[in-house]
Design a protein around this motif. Structure first.
Motif, PDB file in Angstrom:
ATOM      1  N   PRO A 115       0.832  -1.216   0.000  1.00 28.42           N
ATOM      2  CA  PRO A 115       0.000   0.000   0.000  1.00 28.42           C
ATOM      3  C   PRO A 115       0.861   1.258   0.000  1.00 28.42           C
ATOM      4  O   PRO A 115       1.851   1.344   0.722  1.00 28.42           O
ATOM      5  CB  PRO A 115      -0.783  -0.126   1.310  1.00 28.42           C
ATOM      6  CG  PRO A 115      -0.810  -1.585   1.609  1.00 28.42           C
ATOM      7  CD  PRO A 115       0.510  -2.112   1.120  1.00 28.42           C
ATOM      8  N   ASN A 116       0.495   2.196  -0.830  1.00 29.34           N
ATOM      9  CA  ASN A 116       1.194   3.477  -0.870  1.00 29.34           C
ATOM     10  C   ASN A 116       0.246   4.669  -0.826  1.00 29.34           C
ATOM     11  O   ASN A 116       0.694   5.814  -0.813  1.00 29.34           O
ATOM     12  CB  ASN A 116       2.103   3.562  -2.104  1.00 29.34           C
ATOM     13  CG  ASN A 116       1.334   3.337  -3.400  1.00 29.34           C
ATOM     14  OD1 ASN A 116       0.141   3.036  -3.395  1.00 29.34           O
ATOM     15  ND2 ASN A 116       2.017   3.476  -4.533  1.00 29.34           N
ATOM     16  N   TYR A 117      -1.054   4.387  -0.794  1.00 26.45           N
ATOM     17  CA  TYR A 117      -2.069   5.437  -0.662  1.00 26.45           C
ATOM     18  C   TYR A 117      -3.120   4.995   0.350  1.00 26.45           C
ATOM     19  O   TYR A 117      -3.298   3.795   0.599  1.00 26.45           O
ATOM     20  CB  TYR A 117      -2.735   5.730  -2.007  1.00 26.45           C
ATOM     21  CG  TYR A 117      -1.900   6.582  -2.932  1.00 26.45           C
ATOM     22  CD1 TYR A 117      -2.074   7.969  -2.985  1.00 26.45           C
ATOM     23  CD2 TYR A 117      -0.924   6.011  -3.742  1.00 26.45           C
ATOM     24  CE1 TYR A 117      -1.296   8.756  -3.822  1.00 26.45           C
ATOM     25  CE2 TYR A 117      -0.142   6.795  -4.575  1.00 26.45           C
ATOM     26  CZ  TYR A 117      -0.330   8.169  -4.610  1.00 26.45           C
ATOM     27  OH  TYR A 117       0.442   8.948  -5.429  1.00 26.45           O
ATOM     28  N   PHE A 118      -3.811   5.952   0.919  1.00 28.15           N
ATOM     29  CA  PHE A 118      -4.893   5.638   1.846  1.00 28.15           C
ATOM     30  C   PHE A 118      -5.962   6.732   1.786  1.00 28.15           C
ATOM     31  O   PHE A 118      -5.693   7.873   1.378  1.00 28.15           O
ATOM     32  CB  PHE A 118      -4.368   5.479   3.275  1.00 28.15           C
ATOM     33  CG  PHE A 118      -3.763   6.724   3.866  1.00 28.15           C
ATOM     34  CD1 PHE A 118      -4.508   7.549   4.711  1.00 28.15           C
ATOM     35  CD2 PHE A 118      -2.451   7.073   3.595  1.00 28.15           C
ATOM     36  CE1 PHE A 118      -3.945   8.697   5.259  1.00 28.15           C
ATOM     37  CE2 PHE A 118      -1.882   8.211   4.143  1.00 28.15           C
ATOM     38  CZ  PHE A 118      -2.633   9.031   4.987  1.00 28.15           C
ATOM     39  N   VAL A 119      -7.157   6.359   2.175  1.00 35.80           N
ATOM     40  CA  VAL A 119      -8.273   7.302   2.261  1.00 35.80           C
ATOM     41  C   VAL A 119      -8.550   7.534   3.735  1.00 35.80           C
ATOM     42  O   VAL A 119      -8.660   6.583   4.517  1.00 35.80           O
ATOM     43  CB  VAL A 119      -9.523   6.752   1.545  1.00 35.80           C
ATOM     44  CG1 VAL A 119     -10.697   7.711   1.712  1.00 35.80           C
ATOM     45  CG2 VAL A 119      -9.228   6.525   0.058  1.00 35.80           C
ATOM     46  N   SER A 120      -8.653   8.798   4.116  1.00 36.20           N
ATOM     47  CA  SER A 120      -8.724   9.104   5.545  1.00 36.20           C
ATOM     48  C   SER A 120      -9.653  10.270   5.848  1.00 36.20           C
ATOM     49  O   SER A 120     -10.042  11.042   4.968  1.00 36.20           O
ATOM     50  CB  SER A 120      -7.327   9.449   6.063  1.00 36.20           C
ATOM     51  OG  SER A 120      -6.891  10.669   5.465  1.00 36.20           O
ATOM     52  N   ILE A 121      -9.964  10.383   7.131  1.00 36.37           N
ATOM     53  CA  ILE A 121     -10.664  11.537   7.677  1.00 36.37           C
ATOM     54  C   ILE A 121      -9.653  12.286   8.541  1.00 36.37           C
ATOM     55  O   ILE A 121      -9.163  11.741   9.540  1.00 36.37           O
ATOM     56  CB  ILE A 121     -11.868  11.114   8.531  1.00 36.37           C
ATOM     57  CG1 ILE A 121     -12.907  10.404   7.655  1.00 36.37           C
ATOM     58  CG2 ILE A 121     -12.497  12.321   9.232  1.00 36.37           C
ATOM     59  CD1 ILE A 121     -14.041   9.775   8.449  1.00 36.37           C
ATOM     60  N   PRO A 122      -9.289  13.511   8.195  1.00 38.02           N
ATOM     61  CA  PRO A 122      -8.300  14.240   8.985  1.00 38.02           C
ATOM     62  C   PRO A 122      -8.893  14.750  10.305  1.00 38.02           C
ATOM     63  O   PRO A 122     -10.085  15.053  10.388  1.00 38.02           O
ATOM     64  CB  PRO A 122      -7.910  15.405   8.073  1.00 38.02           C
ATOM     65  CG  PRO A 122      -9.137  15.648   7.237  1.00 38.02           C
ATOM     66  CD  PRO A 122      -9.761  14.287   7.025  1.00 38.02           C
ATOM     67  N   ILE A 123      -8.041  14.827  11.323  1.00 33.50           N
ATOM     68  CA  ILE A 123      -8.462  15.395  12.604  1.00 33.50           C
ATOM     69  C   ILE A 123      -8.174  16.890  12.565  1.00 33.50           C
ATOM     70  O   ILE A 123      -7.009  17.314  12.483  1.00 33.50           O
ATOM     71  CB  ILE A 123      -7.699  14.734  13.777  1.00 33.50           C
ATOM     72  CG1 ILE A 123      -7.999  13.232  13.803  1.00 33.50           C
ATOM     73  CG2 ILE A 123      -8.075  15.393  15.093  1.00 33.50           C
ATOM     74  CD1 ILE A 123      -9.457  12.875  13.972  1.00 33.50           C
ATOM     75  N   THR A 124      -9.228  17.685  12.617  1.00 29.79           N
ATOM     76  CA  THR A 124      -9.095  19.138  12.535  1.00 29.79           C
ATOM     77  C   THR A 124      -9.445  19.835  13.843  1.00 29.79           C
ATOM     78  O   THR A 124      -9.259  21.054  13.947  1.00 29.79           O
ATOM     79  CB  THR A 124      -9.988  19.689  11.409  1.00 29.79           C
ATOM     80  OG1 THR A 124     -11.360  19.303  11.661  1.00 29.79           O
ATOM     81  CG2 THR A 124      -9.568  19.127  10.056  1.00 29.79           C
ATOM     82  N   ASN A 125      -9.926  19.083  14.830  1.00 25.19           N
ATOM     83  CA  ASN A 125     -10.276  19.667  16.127  1.00 25.19           C
ATOM     84  C   ASN A 125      -9.006  19.834  16.964  1.00 25.19           C
ATOM     85  O   ASN A 125      -8.357  18.850  17.338  1.00 25.19           O
ATOM     86  CB  ASN A 125     -11.285  18.762  16.840  1.00 25.19           C
ATOM     87  CG  ASN A 125     -11.786  19.371  18.143  1.00 25.19           C
ATOM     88  OD1 ASN A 125     -11.215  20.325  18.672  1.00 25.19           O
ATOM     89  ND2 ASN A 125     -12.859  18.820  18.671  1.00 25.19           N
ATOM     90  N   ALA A 126      -8.647  21.087  17.268  1.00 23.34           N
ATOM     91  CA  ALA A 126      -7.424  21.380  18.022  1.00 23.34           C
ATOM     92  C   ALA A 126      -7.467  20.785  19.422  1.00 23.34           C
ATOM     93  O   ALA A 126      -6.415  20.460  19.995  1.00 23.34           O
ATOM     94  CB  ALA A 126      -7.203  22.887  18.093  1.00 23.34           C
ATOM     95  N   GLN A 127      -8.664  20.641  19.992  1.00 21.65           N
ATOM     96  CA  GLN A 127      -8.779  20.055  21.331  1.00 21.65           C
ATOM     97  C   GLN A 127      -8.277  18.611  21.343  1.00 21.65           C
ATOM     98  O   GLN A 127      -7.556  18.199  22.255  1.00 21.65           O
ATOM     99  CB  GLN A 127     -10.241  20.093  21.807  1.00 21.65           C
ATOM    100  CG  GLN A 127     -10.457  19.431  23.156  1.00 21.65           C
ATOM    101  CD  GLN A 127     -11.938  19.304  23.515  1.00 21.65           C
ATOM    102  OE1 GLN A 127     -12.803  19.857  22.824  1.00 21.65           O
ATOM    103  NE2 GLN A 127     -12.235  18.573  24.578  1.00 21.65           N
ATOM    104  N   ILE A 128      -8.642  17.858  20.322  1.00 15.60           N
ATOM    105  CA  ILE A 128      -8.202  16.461  20.230  1.00 15.60           C
ATOM    106  C   ILE A 128      -6.689  16.400  20.050  1.00 15.60           C
ATOM    107  O   ILE A 128      -5.999  15.616  20.715  1.00 15.60           O
ATOM    108  CB  ILE A 128      -8.913  15.750  19.067  1.00 15.60           C
ATOM    109  CG1 ILE A 128     -10.418  15.716  19.302  1.00 15.60           C
ATOM    110  CG2 ILE A 128      -8.367  14.332  18.896  1.00 15.60           C
ATOM    111  CD1 ILE A 128     -11.221  15.122  18.157  1.00 15.60           C
ATOM    112  N   SER A 129      -6.154  17.228  19.157  1.00 15.81           N
ATOM    113  CA  SER A 129      -4.702  17.218  18.900  1.00 15.81           C
ATOM    114  C   SER A 129      -3.921  17.549  20.158  1.00 15.81           C
ATOM    115  O   SER A 129      -2.901  16.913  20.464  1.00 15.81           O
ATOM    116  CB  SER A 129      -4.365  18.214  17.792  1.00 15.81           C
ATOM    117  OG  SER A 129      -5.007  17.846  16.578  1.00 15.81           O
TER     118      SER A 129
END
Length: 316
Positions: A115-129
């Motif tokens: 595998p060299n690619y993936f489909v994802s949901i990015p984390i954009t909530n600063a609280q979680i990060s």
């Protein structure tokens, strides 16, 4: 008088013929010494032979094999190795060569399908990060060597599927698959925001540490979303044989990022390092988009993976 003269004369003659000489010439003495030295050297010198001695034959039988010879610290010369290869015969050499070529071919094929690619949901909530970084720092205080196993905060994401795209044409097909998924995803969401609450810290075999997804209806929706995407990729011929089950999670550290740690004796992440966060609530992530990302290309300026294509979710 007569007897005395006779006795004296006779004694002189006996002494002259029987007694050893008292003054041996120096040349004769030197010659005798040289002859004695030669005789001694002949006794010490080994018998002459017409060929070089076979050192292997001097070893006990148990050490007469080439393997034992190498264990003693001696290595076969290149010419000896070539001779041994020639003794196996041409046919045997061809068989070995064919087997090696087959192994190389299989290895290359396996690598080309990684595998060299993936489909994802990015984390954009600063609280979680921020909460993830807090956990990572707590772990590093106890084991600093794990720093290379940490997932950087800008790359946090949920993986929906992974695939191998061999060329740019297949990358284009993957982008098309995302676009074709939009109607089905809109029907799935039917105007409701998909919000993912993250809570607690768990692990896979103590090698991957992740933030878990709390139970609820959102899990079922997320699994259906992932299934829609897999089906669209399969229709484009981009997901053959991908039978791995979908287990949504947010990876925050994994040992495979730092393979040298294993050689250093660090083969597991001790759950005690993050035990105080096992029930921690990290925050809610609203699913805003789905990205097609490259595992190998240089990351973007914001630190996230190189994104080939994005699908903005529309909540009707």
């Amino acid at each position: 008088m007569d007897r005395g003269d006779d006795d004296g004369g006779g004694g002189d003659e006996v002494a002259a013929t029987a007694a050893p000489p008292t003054d041996v010439p120096a040349e004769r003495t030197a010659r005798m010494r040289r002859e004695r030295r030669k005789a001694q050297k002949k006794k010490k010198a080994p018998p002459a032979v017409d060929h070089q001695p076979n050192v292997m034959s001097e070893l006990p039988f148990a050490l007469a094999s080439s393997a034992a010879w190498e264990q003693l610290g001696f290595t076969r010369t290149e010419s000896t190795q070539k001779k041994r290869k020639r003794k196996r015969g041409d046919s045997g050499g061809r068989v070995d060569s064919e087997e090696e070529e087959e192994k190389k071919k299989k290895k290359k094929q396996k690598e080309s399908q990684r595998p060299n690619y993936f489909v994802s949901i990015p984390i954009t909530n600063a609280q979680i990060s921020a909460a993830v970084v807090e956990v990572q720092e707590a772990v590093l205080q106890q084991e600093p060597r794990l720093v290379k196993a940490m997932i950087p905060a800008p790359t946090l994401h949920i993986t929906l599927l992974v695939t191998h795209l061999a060329n740019q044409e297949q990358v284009g097909l993957a982008a098309t698959a995302l676009d074709k998924a939009m109607p089905s995803l809109a029907e799935l969401l039917v105007g409701r925001d998909l919000v993912l609450p993250f809570s607690g810290v768990g692990h896979f075999r103590k090698e991957v540490v992740f933030v878990g997804l709390a139970p609820g209806q959102h899990r079922d929706t997320l699994e259906k979303l992932a299934e829609v995407l897999r089906r669209c990729f399969e229709e484009q011929g981009l997901l053959q044989g991908d039978s791995r089950g979908f287990e949504p999670h947010l990876t925050i550290m994994k040992l495979s990022k730092a393979p040298k740690l294993r050689s250093q004796g660090l083969k597991r992440v001790n759950p005690d390092f993050y035990s105080s966060y096992t029930d921690r609530f990290f925050g809610d992530q609203r699913v805003e988009r789905v990205d097609l990302c490259s595992m190998l290309k240089k990351k973007q300026q914001d630190g996230y993976y190189h994104t080939e294509s994005s699908l903005q979710l529309v909540y009707m």
